[in-house]
Design a protein around this motif. Structure first.
Motif, PDB file in Angstrom:
ATOM      1  N   LEU A  77       0.829  -1.205   0.000  1.00  0.00           N
ATOM      2  CA  LEU A  77       0.000   0.000   0.000  1.00  0.00           C
ATOM      3  C   LEU A  77       0.868   1.263   0.000  1.00  0.00           C
ATOM      4  N   MET A  78       1.903   1.254   0.833  1.00  0.00           N
ATOM      5  CA  MET A  78       2.786   2.422   0.896  1.00  0.00           C
ATOM      6  C   MET A  78       3.548   2.616  -0.417  1.00  0.00           C
ATOM      7  N   TRP A  79       3.914   1.509  -1.027  1.00  0.00           N
ATOM      8  CA  TRP A  79       4.614   1.592  -2.312  1.00  0.00           C
ATOM      9  C   TRP A  79       3.719   2.239  -3.365  1.00  0.00           C
ATOM     10  N   ILE A  80       2.433   1.830  -3.368  1.00  0.00           N
ATOM     11  CA  ILE A  80       1.486   2.404  -4.337  1.00  0.00           C
ATOM     12  C   ILE A  80       1.288   3.890  -4.045  1.00  0.00           C
ATOM     13  N   LEU A  81       1.119   4.222  -2.769  1.00  0.00           N
ATOM     14  CA  LEU A  81       0.880   5.624  -2.401  1.00  0.00           C
ATOM     15  C   LEU A  81       2.088   6.501  -2.729  1.00  0.00           C
ATOM     16  N   ASN A  82       3.279   5.925  -2.596  1.00  0.00           N
ATOM     17  CA  ASN A  82       4.480   6.688  -2.908  1.00  0.00           C
ATOM     18  C   ASN A  82       4.592   7.030  -4.389  1.00  0.00           C
ATOM     19  N   LYS A  83       3.883   6.241  -5.226  1.00  0.00           N
ATOM     20  CA  LYS A  83       3.925   6.490  -6.662  1.00  0.00           C
ATOM     21  C   LYS A  83       3.029   7.648  -7.071  1.00  0.00           C
ATOM     22  N   ILE A  84       2.153   8.055  -6.154  1.00  0.00           N
ATOM     23  CA  ILE A  84       1.247   9.181  -6.472  1.00  0.00           C
ATOM     24  C   ILE A  84       1.915  10.452  -5.959  1.00  0.00           C
ATOM     25  N   PRO A  85       2.331  11.351  -6.856  1.00  0.00           N
ATOM     26  CA  PRO A  85       3.166  12.486  -6.425  1.00  0.00           C
ATOM     27  C   PRO A  85       2.444  13.476  -5.516  1.00  0.00           C
ATOM     28  N   PHE A  86       1.165  13.799  -5.849  1.00  0.00           N
ATOM     29  CA  PHE A  86       0.537  14.892  -5.105  1.00  0.00           C
ATOM     30  C   PHE A  86       0.122  14.494  -3.685  1.00  0.00           C
ATOM     31  N   ILE A  87       0.168  13.178  -3.364  1.00  0.00           N
ATOM     32  CA  ILE A  87      -0.147  12.786  -1.980  1.00  0.00           C
ATOM     33  C   ILE A  87       1.042  13.121  -1.063  1.00  0.00           C
ATOM     34  N   ASP A  88       2.230  12.958  -1.610  1.00  0.00           N
ATOM     35  CA  ASP A  88       3.446  13.351  -0.901  1.00  0.00           C
ATOM     36  C   ASP A  88       3.593  12.641   0.450  1.00  0.00           C
ATOM     37  N   ILE A  89       3.641  11.298   0.368  1.00  0.00           N
ATOM     38  CA  ILE A  89       3.858  10.493   1.577  1.00  0.00           C
ATOM     39  C   ILE A  89       5.252   9.901   1.522  1.00  0.00           C
TER      40      ILE A  89
END
Lengths: 90, 334
Positions: A77-89
């Motif tokens: 999940l964190m890997w996927i979220l890290n791929k989304i730039p504007f979330i900035d996690i």
């Protein structure tokens, strides 16, 4: 009615694909061998359960597997979220 | 309107209601024969004598239980008289049909009902089937007088053992209301008021029906029927497993193996040595070796228990270590 229609289209497509796929069954010889293997595995489990508290073993085993899976899911999940730039996690 | 209900019974514990113990001053029991009047003989004993009677709520229920224990080895009671009386006063406010239950084998006798006008009616009883059980009798008096005395007399000649007893139970009607009396509405409303009520009710009914129709139509538009979804999903699932064939087998096998492993039991710890044959001749037949019976049958069960305790400690320790390790890795990752 609308949802049912959409579901009909989706399930009809899926059925069509599955019918096209239609893989052959496992040969009965292999099934027999696997059943024989299973008998020996279960026999081994029975013998082990004589020396090990089997319910405790199952409980701890299932819990451990759950922890491992949860950790891997969290990483995925964190890997996927890290791929989304504007979330900035991080 | 009301309904009369009755339930002849011997065991009174099923009665739910308010009972008061009523002490009949002149209630007496006379058990014996002409040679042995009144007194309870040495081979007979009154094991229980109860009488209950309730006036407070107005329901004229009366109940009596007379239990006679019969001495061991004695198998003949020649005559017995049981009387219910209350100083010549009426026993019930309004005596109607009465139900009498007699629990005994081989009983035959008579119920005598005596009325305030001195008339006595007799109702024959018989239970000669030789089997202990409850017989219920309906007693319908023909006399209009008030009932002042009930007497049960007869012969019991049972071939019975210790503990058999004669049980007698009287019960009158229990009266309950099954319909609530609804007061009639005032019909003296004027015609305009009635018309207004009718229109109001009519518009309410139409509005409610329309609202229900629109809601159900809207719901059916978007929310699929539960049965429909269930059947389609099942169909899809079946088709999936049928089509996957070769690929589905490992999953099914693992699932079945896990189920079987979860059911493992130490009592099934049996080693099975296969049969060894040489050109059709059995050299060593198939042999089972039951480990569980071997250990527990030869007094080595404590070894197994100790081993199981030790492995449990190791398992818990390993699990805690694993949890600690996992936690450390998560914290390190962050």
């Amino acid at each position: 009615m609308i949802i049912e229609g959409l579901f009909d289209i989706f399930s009809g497509l899926a059925m069509w694909v599955l019918e096209l796929l239609n893989l052959p069954d496992v040969p009965p010889e292999i099934v027999n061998i696997m059943n024989e293997v299973k008998v020996y595995l279960v026999q081994g489990g029975n013998v082990v359960s004589l020396f090990v508290n089997w319910p405790l073993f199952l409980l701890l085993g299932v819990t451990s597997i759950g922890i491992i899976i949860a950790r891997e899911l969290y990483l995925l999940l964190m890997w996927i979220l890290n791929k989304i730039p504007f979330i900035d996690i991080d | 309107m009301g309904t009369y209900i009755y339930e002849p019974y011997y065991v009174p514990d099923d009665y739910i209601g308010t009972w008061e113990i009523f002490d009949f001053p002149e209630l007496y029991i006379d058990a014996g024969n002409s040679d042995m009047p009144v007194e309870i003989q040495e081979h007979m004993s009154v094991s229980k004598m109860e009488y209950s009677f309730n006036y407070p709520d107005g329901s004229d229920l009366i109940r009596g239980n007379f239990d006679f224990g019969i001495g061991y080895g004695y198998n003949h009671i020649s005559y017995g008289i049981f009387t219910i009386e209350n100083s010549g006063q009426p026993l019930f406010e309004n005596f109607g049909t009465m139900y009498l239950s007699v629990w005994f084998a081989g009983y035959s006798g008579t119920v005598s009902a005596t009325y305030s006008n001195g008339v006595t009616e007799h109702f024959p009883l018989s239970n000669d089937n030789g089997v202990n059980g409850t017989d219920n009798y309906m007693i319908i008096p023909n006399n209009t007088g008030q009932l002042t005395k009930i007497q049960l007399s007869g012969t019991v000649c049972p071939d019975v053992g210790y503990g058999t007893y004669l049980g007698v139970s009287f019960k009158k009607y229990a009266y309950i209301l099954d319909e609530q009396t609804v007061p009639e509405e005032n019909h003296s409303k004027n015609i305009f008021e009635l018309l207004k009520n009718f229109i109001d009710n009519f518009s309410d009914t139409i509005g409610r029906a329309l609202k229900n129709a629109v809601t159900s139509a809207f719901q059916s538009l978007f929310v699929p029927d539960e049965e429909y979804l269930k059947s389609r999903t099942e169909l899809l699932k079946t088709q999936f497993w049928d089509s996957m064939g070769l690929l589905a087998y490992p999953v099914a096998f693992l699932q079945s193996l896990m189920d079987d492993l979860a059911d493992c039991n130490p009592t099934n710890a049996v080693f099975t040595f296969p049969c060894i044959e040489w050109e059709g001749v059995v050299v060593i037949p198939e042999t089972d070796f039951d480990l569980y019976s071997f250990f527990y049958g030869n007094g080595f069960g404590f070894l197994i228990d100790a081993c199981r305790f030790f492995t449990s400690v190791v398992l818990v320790g390993a699990f805690l270590s694993f949890c600690q390790d996992t936690l450390r890795r998560i914290l390190d990752d962050n």
